[in-house]
Motif scaffolding. Structure first.
Motif, PDB file in Angstrom:
ATOM      1  N   LEU A  49       0.831  -1.204   0.000  1.00 43.15           N
ATOM      2  CA  LEU A  49       0.000   0.000   0.000  1.00 43.15           C
ATOM      3  C   LEU A  49       0.869   1.258   0.000  1.00 43.15           C
ATOM      4  O   LEU A  49       0.587   2.213  -0.726  1.00 43.15           O
ATOM      5  CB  LEU A  49      -0.923  -0.011   1.225  1.00 43.15           C
ATOM      6  CG  LEU A  49      -1.738   1.237   1.520  1.00 43.15           C
ATOM      7  CD1 LEU A  49      -2.698   1.547   0.382  1.00 43.15           C
ATOM      8  CD2 LEU A  49      -2.523   1.053   2.813  1.00 43.15           C
ATOM      9  N   ASP A  50       1.956   1.234   0.771  1.00 38.14           N
ATOM     10  CA  ASP A  50       2.848   2.398   0.861  1.00 38.14           C
ATOM     11  C   ASP A  50       3.711   2.582  -0.378  1.00 38.14           C
ATOM     12  O   ASP A  50       4.371   3.611  -0.528  1.00 38.14           O
ATOM     13  CB  ASP A  50       3.778   2.254   2.074  1.00 38.14           C
ATOM     14  CG  ASP A  50       3.026   2.299   3.396  1.00 38.14           C
ATOM     15  OD1 ASP A  50       1.868   2.766   3.427  1.00 38.14           O
ATOM     16  OD2 ASP A  50       3.612   1.845   4.403  1.00 38.14           O
ATOM     17  N   GLY A  51       3.759   1.558  -1.240  1.00 33.49           N
ATOM     18  CA  GLY A  51       4.586   1.640  -2.430  1.00 33.49           C
ATOM     19  C   GLY A  51       6.047   1.302  -2.171  1.00 33.49           C
ATOM     20  O   GLY A  51       6.906   1.575  -3.004  1.00 33.49           O
ATOM     21  N   THR A  52       6.343   0.697  -1.018  1.00 37.60           N
ATOM     22  CA  THR A  52       7.725   0.359  -0.678  1.00 37.60           C
ATOM     23  C   THR A  52       8.041  -1.121  -0.874  1.00 37.60           C
ATOM     24  O   THR A  52       9.177  -1.545  -0.677  1.00 37.60           O
ATOM     25  CB  THR A  52       8.033   0.751   0.779  1.00 37.60           C
ATOM     26  OG1 THR A  52       7.141   0.058   1.654  1.00 37.60           O
ATOM     27  CG2 THR A  52       7.898   2.260   0.982  1.00 37.60           C
ATOM     28  N   SER A  53       7.064  -1.884  -1.270  1.00 40.04           N
ATOM     29  CA  SER A  53       7.256  -3.320  -1.448  1.00 40.04           C
ATOM     30  C   SER A  53       7.933  -3.606  -2.781  1.00 40.04           C
ATOM     31  O   SER A  53       7.660  -2.944  -3.782  1.00 40.04           O
ATOM     32  CB  SER A  53       5.903  -4.041  -1.415  1.00 40.04           C
ATOM     33  OG  SER A  53       6.064  -5.407  -1.707  1.00 40.04           O
ATOM     34  N   ASP A 113      -6.869   2.837  -5.586  1.00 45.11           N
ATOM     35  CA  ASP A 113      -7.806   3.244  -4.533  1.00 45.11           C
ATOM     36  C   ASP A 113      -7.096   3.055  -3.191  1.00 45.11           C
ATOM     37  O   ASP A 113      -7.375   2.124  -2.438  1.00 45.11           O
ATOM     38  CB  ASP A 113      -9.089   2.411  -4.603  1.00 45.11           C
ATOM     39  CG  ASP A 113     -10.109   2.802  -3.542  1.00 45.11           C
ATOM     40  OD1 ASP A 113      -9.845   3.737  -2.749  1.00 45.11           O
ATOM     41  OD2 ASP A 113     -11.169   2.139  -3.479  1.00 45.11           O
ATOM     42  N   LEU A 114      -6.146   3.941  -2.926  1.00 43.71           N
ATOM     43  CA  LEU A 114      -5.319   3.798  -1.729  1.00 43.71           C
ATOM     44  C   LEU A 114      -6.118   4.026  -0.452  1.00 43.71           C
ATOM     45  O   LEU A 114      -5.891   3.348   0.553  1.00 43.71           O
ATOM     46  CB  LEU A 114      -4.116   4.736  -1.799  1.00 43.71           C
ATOM     47  CG  LEU A 114      -3.188   4.516  -3.003  1.00 43.71           C
ATOM     48  CD1 LEU A 114      -1.982   5.441  -2.937  1.00 43.71           C
ATOM     49  CD2 LEU A 114      -2.766   3.069  -3.117  1.00 43.71           C
ATOM     50  N   ALA A 115      -7.071   4.942  -0.482  1.00 42.25           N
ATOM     51  CA  ALA A 115      -7.904   5.181   0.702  1.00 42.25           C
ATOM     52  C   ALA A 115      -8.764   3.948   0.995  1.00 42.25           C
ATOM     53  O   ALA A 115      -8.898   3.537   2.150  1.00 42.25           O
ATOM     54  CB  ALA A 115      -8.784   6.416   0.503  1.00 42.25           C
ATOM     55  N   ASP A 118      -6.485   1.212   2.354  1.00 43.77           N
ATOM     56  CA  ASP A 118      -6.113   1.513   3.737  1.00 43.77           C
ATOM     57  C   ASP A 118      -7.266   1.209   4.689  1.00 43.77           C
ATOM     58  O   ASP A 118      -7.065   0.626   5.760  1.00 43.77           O
ATOM     59  CB  ASP A 118      -5.688   2.976   3.859  1.00 43.77           C
ATOM     60  CG  ASP A 118      -5.108   3.298   5.217  1.00 43.77           C
ATOM     61  OD1 ASP A 118      -4.158   2.603   5.650  1.00 43.77           O
ATOM     62  OD2 ASP A 118      -5.607   4.240   5.859  1.00 43.77           O
ATOM     63  N   ALA A 119      -8.483   1.583   4.296  1.00 42.81           N
ATOM     64  CA  ALA A 119      -9.654   1.308   5.134  1.00 42.81           C
ATOM     65  C   ALA A 119      -9.867  -0.194   5.292  1.00 42.81           C
ATOM     66  O   ALA A 119     -10.161  -0.672   6.394  1.00 42.81           O
ATOM     67  CB  ALA A 119     -10.898   1.975   4.542  1.00 42.81           C
ATOM     68  N   LEU A 120      -9.733  -0.942   4.203  1.00 44.75           N
ATOM     69  CA  LEU A 120      -9.853  -2.411   4.282  1.00 44.75           C
ATOM     70  C   LEU A 120      -8.803  -2.993   5.212  1.00 44.75           C
ATOM     71  O   LEU A 120      -9.101  -3.863   6.033  1.00 44.75           O
ATOM     72  CB  LEU A 120      -9.670  -3.036   2.896  1.00 44.75           C
ATOM     73  CG  LEU A 120     -10.883  -3.321   2.055  1.00 44.75           C
ATOM     74  CD1 LEU A 120     -10.454  -3.904   0.707  1.00 44.75           C
ATOM     75  CD2 LEU A 120     -11.853  -4.239   2.742  1.00 44.75           C
TER      76      LEU A 120
END
Length: 148
Positions: A49-53, A113-115, A118-120
């Protein structure tokens, strides 16, 4: 009757048989490792999600509950012991939900759909993860009872 009680809730005269079953199950699967593997998913998903993977995650694979070590066991050998146990069916259901939600988190990230992702992760995923870990902890408790 309690969780996994059909198998482990027998009378004392069956204790030797139950001890043998517990040993057999422990030789097939390490529940503590399964708990750890499922706990690590939160970090993997958060990094994604953070884009660091650096992982290439496929939601169509992640959503399948029969691909991980635990899933292969609960869809295979575990049925020999627990096919009619209510607690086992709860574990199977909770595990399937865990993988479905984890796959949905990845799918939302891929849809940008990052929001929503994150909510999930903070809500449904957290509940699904907690349910699987609690189920596994309960099973592990039964599997490591003092063999007599």
């Amino acid at each position: 009757m309690g969780f996994f009680s059909r198998l482990f809730g027998h009378d004392a005269h069956d204790e030797e048989k139950m001890a043998n079953i517990r040993r057999s199950i422990r030789s097939e699967i390490d529940i503590a490792e399964c708990i750890e593997a499922h706990m690590k998913w939160k970090g993997r998903l958060q990094s994604y999600l953070d884009g660091t993977s650096r992982e290439q995650l496929d939601p169509m694979v992640i959503c399948r509950d029969d691909q991980c070590v635990l899933g292969k066991w609960i869809h295979g050998p575990a049925l020999n012991y627990f096919h009619d146990d209510e607690g086992f069916h709860k574990l199977r259901s909770d595990h399937a939900n865990f993988h479905f939600v984890a796959g949905s988190v990845v799918k939302k990230v891929q849809e940008r759909d990052l929001a929503g992702s994150d909510a999930l992760l903070k809500n449904e995923y957290a509940r699904a993860s907690r349910d699987v870990i609690q189920d596994l902890a309960e099973l592990n408790k039964h599997l490591h009872r003092q063999d007599q």
